[in-house]
Design a protein around this motif. Structure first.
Motif, mmCIF file in Angstrom:
data_model
loop_
_atom_site.group_PDB
_atom_site.id
_atom_site.type_symbol
_atom_site.label_atom_id
_atom_site.label_comp_id
_atom_site.label_asym_id
_atom_site.label_seq_id
_atom_site.Cartn_x
_atom_site.Cartn_y
_atom_site.Cartn_z
ATOM 1 N N GLY A 347 0.819 -1.197 0.000
ATOM 2 C CA GLY A 347 0.000 0.000 0.000
ATOM 3 C C GLY A 347 0.859 1.256 0.000
ATOM 4 N N LEU A 348 0.174 2.389 -0.106
ATOM 5 C CA LEU A 348 0.812 3.699 -0.087
ATOM 6 C C LEU A 348 0.003 4.573 0.852
ATOM 7 C CD1 LEU A 348 1.336 4.256 -3.924
ATOM 8 C CD2 LEU A 348 3.156 3.862 -2.242
ATOM 9 N N GLY A 349 0.683 5.502 1.541
ATOM 10 C CA GLY A 349 -0.036 6.417 2.414
ATOM 11 C C GLY A 349 -0.317 5.811 3.778
ATOM 12 N N ARG A 352 -0.421 1.940 4.997
ATOM 13 C CA ARG A 352 0.676 1.000 4.753
ATOM 14 C C ARG A 352 0.491 -0.217 5.677
ATOM 15 N NH1 ARG A 352 4.569 -1.164 8.227
ATOM 16 N NH2 ARG A 352 4.816 0.887 9.178
ATOM 17 N N GLN B 15 5.870 6.550 6.040
ATOM 18 C CA GLN B 15 4.800 5.675 6.543
ATOM 19 C C GLN B 15 5.372 4.395 7.137
ATOM 20 O OE1 GLN B 15 1.785 6.587 6.883
ATOM 21 N NE2 GLN B 15 1.636 8.373 5.530
ATOM 22 N N HIS B 17 7.636 2.124 5.793
ATOM 23 C CA HIS B 17 7.915 0.947 4.949
ATOM 24 C C HIS B 17 9.256 0.302 5.330
ATOM 25 C CE1 HIS B 17 4.718 1.549 1.820
ATOM 26 N NE2 HIS B 17 4.760 2.776 2.283
ATOM 27 N N PRO B 60 8.838 4.185 -1.163
ATOM 28 C CA PRO B 60 7.563 4.278 -1.881
ATOM 29 C C PRO B 60 6.833 5.596 -1.649
ATOM 30 C CG PRO B 60 7.707 2.220 -0.634
ATOM 31 C CD PRO B 60 8.837 3.099 -0.180
ATOM 32 N N GLU B 61 7.156 6.293 -0.563
ATOM 33 C CA GLU B 61 6.440 7.537 -0.250
ATOM 34 C C GLU B 61 7.227 8.774 -0.692
ATOM 35 O OE1 GLU B 61 3.438 7.103 0.907
ATOM 36 O OE2 GLU B 61 3.505 5.060 1.701
#
Lengths: 406, 69
Positions: A347-349, A352, B15, B17, B60-61
């Motif tokens: 996911g993103l944001g 996650r 976030q 990751h 990714p962010e």
């Protein structure tokens, strides 16, 4: 038991993917990649009248816009289904929107950091070897039924502090919720009811005799005002951990072994260069991302220039985003040492995946231990590989033969 | 000679990751919630420049900035 009245009519086969897509169609289940390519070529956002109206973003950019936009897109429904019944069983934080989301998520994060996963790793390595011991002498196995399924079940049971042997129950509930539940509401409600009852009994036990596991950690957690969580919140989070923590990772490990079974060059490279594992795991996550999420459109807006109307669901396909060639050169090729890889498998944001570090550790360990014990393997031509339907994609039958071909 | 590099994690974007920590543990660390921050003042020791850019290009962010001093 499910009665036939609760089962939605069978879906007619899809003939026009761009205007009538259906992620439960057998063609999609078997091989979704060409379908996503067709949809992406048509528009960054496509729509179907099925599922009472549903959009699908087809590019990385469109998926990202929706994942970041919690004002127009709610997480209160996270599975695209035939029906939209009243929301009863919440599973915070995955079904939470701001401002409730952050405090619910903060509670779950500390037990899932990479450091916490390092402590769990020896147990997972032992689980993998116990499983391999059971079938290695046969020279073959259904890797989905005998291996990939059990690694996450036993790992999450170990973390939660519930018996690893209850794994078959967990798998039954998850099947009811994530696969049967798309079209059969009774199957879903029955699974949720059984699961809630199961965890409620474990909560009661711990009220008498506190333990040192994740269930007790949640029971001891306090919100920002210093109050304990309501039982309903704890039960919702436990349902989430079990549902989200099992067939997702089962699928990721299974797809990885499926890829390695049919790609000797990648397999041999990983055996010779084990230091490539971290990059390889990320690339396998990108190419075979198991998890598709959903959102509900709350307010009209536009996504990548396309109008999006409230009252519709959104099929939020991180797997399709990860195959977008605008984001990943050679997107349809597995490049086992891909250096630049901002994949969105977790996911993103703000949503996650809370278990991403657990999933990575389980994948890494499960592939490493398999390759150490079974460096040569291939798909069994006498068997058939089958894939799960719907929200989480991975092999559910994965017949393998061990050893070199002559 | 190129200038010295500095890395910085944007706390509003991160976030958790944890890709940066995995790729460049010398440059990034995680808090109790698993969210990332740069080690020390973010200065990249000589020889770790590639790792700084590798971490940046895998976030990714898009939460990691690499700047040249």
């Amino acid at each position: 038991m499910s009665d036939s009245a609760s089962i939605m009519p069978e879906h007619p086969p899809v003939t026009d993917w761009v205007n009538d897509f259906d992620h439960t169609d057998p063609t999609w289940t078997e091989n979704p990649f060409p379908i996503w390519e067709e949809l992406r070529a048509a528009s960054p956002v496509v729509h179907t009248e099925r599922f009472l109206g549903c959009y699908m973003p087809t590019t990385y950019q469109a998926v990202k816009e929706i994942a970041y936009d919690t004002e127009h897109f709610s997480s209160r429904r996270v599975i695209v289904r035939d029906i939209r019944p009243e929301i009863t069983a919440r599973a915070p934080p995955i079904t939470s929107d701001p401002p409730e989301h952050k405090p619910a998520k903060q509670l779950l994060l500390p037990p899932f950091t990479p450091d916490a996963m390092k402590k769990l790793e020896p147990r997972v390595r032992a689980i993998c070897n116990e499983l391999i011991d059971e079938f290695i002498a046969d020279g073959k196995c259904d890797a989905a039924a005998r291996y990939t399924k059990h690694v996450p079940v036993r790992a999450i049971a170990h973390m939660l502090g519930i018996p690893e042997k209850d794994g078959d129950l967990f798998i039954k509930w998850i099947h009811g919720i994530l696969e049967l539940g798309i079209k059969d509401d009774n199957a879903l409600m029955e699974a949720v009811r059984e699961m809630t009852g199961y965890f409620a009994a474990h909560l009661e036990q711990r009220k008498q005799n506190p333990t040192d596991d994740l269930i007790s950690t949640l029971m001891k957690a306090r919100d920002k005002d210093g109050n304990p969580l309501a039982d309903e919140h704890v039960l919702g989070s436990l349902r989430l951990l079990l549902i989200a923590g099992i067939d997702t990772t089962w699928s990721a490990i299974g797809s990885s072994l499926w890829h390695l079974a049919k790609t000797p060059a990648d397999r041999e490279r990983l055996v010779k260069e084990p230091e490539l594992m971290p990059l390889a795991v990320e690339e396998l996550l990108r190419a075979y991302s198991p998890v598709t999420m959903a959102r509900e459109v709350m307010k009209e807006t536009t996504v990548s220039g396309c109008p999006v109307k409230s009252g519709n669901m959104v099929l939020l396909s991180f797997p399709a985003a990860n195959r977008d060639p605008a984001m990943f050169p050679d997107a349809d090729k597995v490049v086992i040492d891909r250096k630049e890889n901002r994949h969105a498998a977790f996911g993103l944001g703000i949503h996650r995946c809370v278990g991403s570090n657990l999933a990575r550790m389980e994948m890494t360990v499960a592939i490493e231990e398999w390759l150490k014990r079974i460096p040569d393997f291939r798909l069994d031509p006498a068997g058939k590989v089958t894939w799960s339907e719907g929200t989480v994609r991975g092999p559910r039958q994965l017949p393998m033969l061990f050893g070199k071909t002559n | 000679m190129a200038g010295k590099l500095k890395v910085r994690v944007d706390q509003d974007k991160c976030q958790g990751h944890a890709r940066c920590k995995s790729l460049a543990p010398e440059l990034f660390d995680l808090d109790e919630f698993g969210n990332a921050h740069e080690v020390g003042d973010g200065s990249v020791p000589e020889g770790l420049e590639d790792k700084a850019y590798l971490a940046q290009s895998n976030c990714p962010e898009i939460a990691i900035e690499v700047t040249e001093e």
